[in-house]
Design an enzyme around this catalytic site. Structure first.
Site, PDB file in Angstrom:
ATOM      1  N   GLY A  11       0.825  -1.212   0.000  1.00 13.71           N
ATOM      2  CA  GLY A  11       0.000   0.000   0.000  1.00 13.71           C
ATOM      3  C   GLY A  11       0.858   1.262   0.000  1.00 13.71           C
ATOM      4  O   GLY A  11       2.092   1.196  -0.028  1.00 13.71           O
ATOM      5  N   PHE A  12       0.191   2.395   0.037  1.00 14.31           N
ATOM      6  CA  PHE A  12       0.883   3.690  -0.089  1.00 14.31           C
ATOM      7  C   PHE A  12       1.963   3.861   0.991  1.00 14.31           C
ATOM      8  O   PHE A  12       3.149   4.036   0.688  1.00 14.31           O
ATOM      9  CB  PHE A  12      -0.166   4.804  -0.020  1.00 14.31           C
ATOM     10  CG  PHE A  12       0.377   6.180   0.184  1.00 14.31           C
ATOM     11  CD1 PHE A  12       1.469   6.649  -0.553  1.00 14.31           C
ATOM     12  CD2 PHE A  12      -0.216   7.039   1.104  1.00 14.31           C
ATOM     13  CE1 PHE A  12       1.956   7.940  -0.362  1.00 14.31           C
ATOM     14  CE2 PHE A  12       0.259   8.314   1.307  1.00 14.31           C
ATOM     15  CZ  PHE A  12       1.351   8.771   0.575  1.00 14.31           C
ATOM     16  N   SER A  71      -4.508  -2.066   6.342  1.00 12.52           N
ATOM     17  CA  SER A  71      -5.904  -1.642   6.574  1.00 12.52           C
ATOM     18  C   SER A  71      -6.351  -0.819   5.378  1.00 12.52           C
ATOM     19  O   SER A  71      -5.551  -0.062   4.825  1.00 12.52           O
ATOM     20  CB  SER A  71      -6.024  -0.763   7.832  1.00 12.52           C
ATOM     21  OG  SER A  71      -7.353  -0.307   7.981  1.00 12.52           O
ATOM     22  N   ALA A 110       0.271   1.303  12.980  1.00 15.52           N
ATOM     23  CA  ALA A 110      -0.217   2.514  12.315  1.00 15.52           C
ATOM     24  C   ALA A 110      -1.629   2.818  12.790  1.00 15.52           C
ATOM     25  O   ALA A 110      -2.608   2.258  12.299  1.00 15.52           O
ATOM     26  CB  ALA A 110      -0.203   2.320  10.800  1.00 15.52           C
ATOM     27  N   TYR A 141     -13.972   2.418  10.694  1.00 15.65           N
ATOM     28  CA  TYR A 141     -12.519   2.656  10.666  1.00 15.65           C
ATOM     29  C   TYR A 141     -12.041   3.209  12.007  1.00 15.65           C
ATOM     30  O   TYR A 141     -11.086   2.704  12.603  1.00 15.65           O
ATOM     31  CB  TYR A 141     -12.202   3.632   9.540  1.00 15.65           C
ATOM     32  CG  TYR A 141     -10.729   3.910   9.347  1.00 15.65           C
ATOM     33  CD1 TYR A 141      -9.863   2.917   8.904  1.00 15.65           C
ATOM     34  CD2 TYR A 141     -10.213   5.183   9.576  1.00 15.65           C
ATOM     35  CE1 TYR A 141      -8.515   3.180   8.711  1.00 15.65           C
ATOM     36  CE2 TYR A 141      -8.868   5.456   9.375  1.00 15.65           C
ATOM     37  CZ  TYR A 141      -8.019   4.453   8.944  1.00 15.65           C
ATOM     38  OH  TYR A 141      -6.688   4.717   8.756  1.00 15.65           O
ATOM     39  N   THR A 172      -1.641  12.196   5.037  1.00 18.89           N
ATOM     40  CA  THR A 172      -0.337  12.084   4.381  1.00 18.89           C
ATOM     41  C   THR A 172      -0.547  11.912   2.880  1.00 18.89           C
ATOM     42  O   THR A 172      -1.510  11.272   2.454  1.00 18.89           O
ATOM     43  CB  THR A 172       0.439  10.890   4.966  1.00 18.89           C
ATOM     44  OG1 THR A 172       0.588  11.105   6.371  1.00 18.89           O
ATOM     45  CG2 THR A 172       1.815  10.753   4.354  1.00 18.89           C
TER      46      THR A 172
END
Ligand code: UDP
Length: 307
Positions: A11-12, A71, A110, A141, A172
């Site tokens: 992921g990012f 996630s 995270a 979430y 971010t």
């Protein structure tokens, strides 16, 4: 030998973190279910294992560090899979904590500014309990991350696994984001590149504070190498409205105009990190200006869209 497992490593944030760890000499394994993978993919030299933290596969060998970043993270992504999001935060985090306990690995989790919900305290300090509407769609979430944080504290406090770190990630952006991620920076930049009007949700007076990805990764590395088990806000305190953000994007990418759409339910009205704890304990603060970060990210999206 330092060997890191990065969940969400495709992921990012996970792929940017994997790249940095590898540059620092770690052997890195990325575990990801590819539900929201970065267009850049897993960095060369990082071992990729497809799998889900809800039912993690066996991976041979011991890890010295586990970075639990798996996630769904953008509102459109977690809102389309609320139960999966909750299971990732709850079951996935328990599995990864047990793994860290077994390997005696430093466990870095995270967490997110979303745990503060629609905040009544501004800027948000780590001591703020938050203001989350448990009945709202976003709660899948927010509450998953709140539960997961509480679980990390429970492992720590009970002595089952004390080598824990918690980063509360504020908004971010940067290279590695998906063009269809649905977050505001990627949406505005991609819309501007395509010449489509930027979609302002609500009246655009809501605020966020945007941190460039390299700054965030530096903070995560410092936190994981510290002995700080308290949660730490990492983000850029430079707060702007979404209307201002659209203007900044227009200056860099050309102005495609604006269109106003509905504000999602329970969208936080303001958000800005108080980063005094990170400054004091990690000697960290962000250094990349929004204008510079947006130029980099604009270049990145132009390349991704040119395909
Ligand atoms: N937003 C917007 N247009 C978009 C996407 C988001 O105006 O195309 C707004 C959204 O309503 C929120 C802010 O931008 O107030 C940040 O949204 P994002 O999804 O990036 O992150 P969040 O901080 O809400 O998790």
């Amino acid at each position: 030998m330092t060997r890191a497992l990065v969940t969400g490593g495709a992921g990012f944030l996970g792929r940017n973190l994997s790249e940095r760890l590898q540059a620092d000499g770690y052997e890195v394994v990325a575990l990801d279910n590819l539900s929201s993978a970065s267009p850049l993919g897993v960095p060369d030299g990082v071992e990729f294992i497809e799998g889900d933290v809800i039912e993690p596969p066996e991976i041979a060998g011991r890890f010295t560090h586990i970075y639990h970043f798996a996630s769904p993270a953008s509102p459109p992504r977690y809102l389309t899979d609320p139960i999966g999001t909750m299971r990732t935060g709850a079951e996935g985090t328990r599995h990864m904590l047990e793994w860290a306990e077994r390997d005696d690995a430093v466990f870095t989790f995270a967490s997110t500014s979303e745990i503060y919900g629609d905040p009544l305290e501004h800027p948000q300090q780590e001591s703020y309990f938050g203001n989350v509407d448990i009945t709202s769609p976003r709660a899948c979430y927010d509450e998953a991350k709140r539960y997961a944080e509480a679980l990390v504290h429970a492992f720590h406090r009970s002595g089952r696994h004390t080598r824990t770190r918690i980063v509360r990630v504020f908004n971010t952006y940067g290279p590695g984001m998906s063009p269809d991620d649905g977050r505001v920076v990627s949406n505005f930049l991609v819309q501007a590149i395509k010449g489509e009007p930027m979609t302002i949700q609500g009246d655009g007076t809501q605020t966020r504070s945007f941190c460039y990805v390299d700054d965030l990764i530096e903070g995560i590395i410092r936190l994981s190498r510290s002995e700080v088990a308290l949660p730490v806000n990492l983000g850029n305190p430079n707060e702007i409205t979404m209307l201002e953000l659209a203007d900044r994007v227009a200056e860099i990418a050309g102005d495609p105009g604006k269109v106003f759409t509905d504000l999602p339910q329970s969208d936080p009205k303001i958000r800005r990190p108080d980063i005094s704890r990170a400054v004091e304990l990690l000697d960290w603060k962000p250094v990349v200006e929004l204008a510079d970060g947006l130029v980099e990210t604009h270049q990145y999206f132009k390349q991704v869209l040119a395909g």
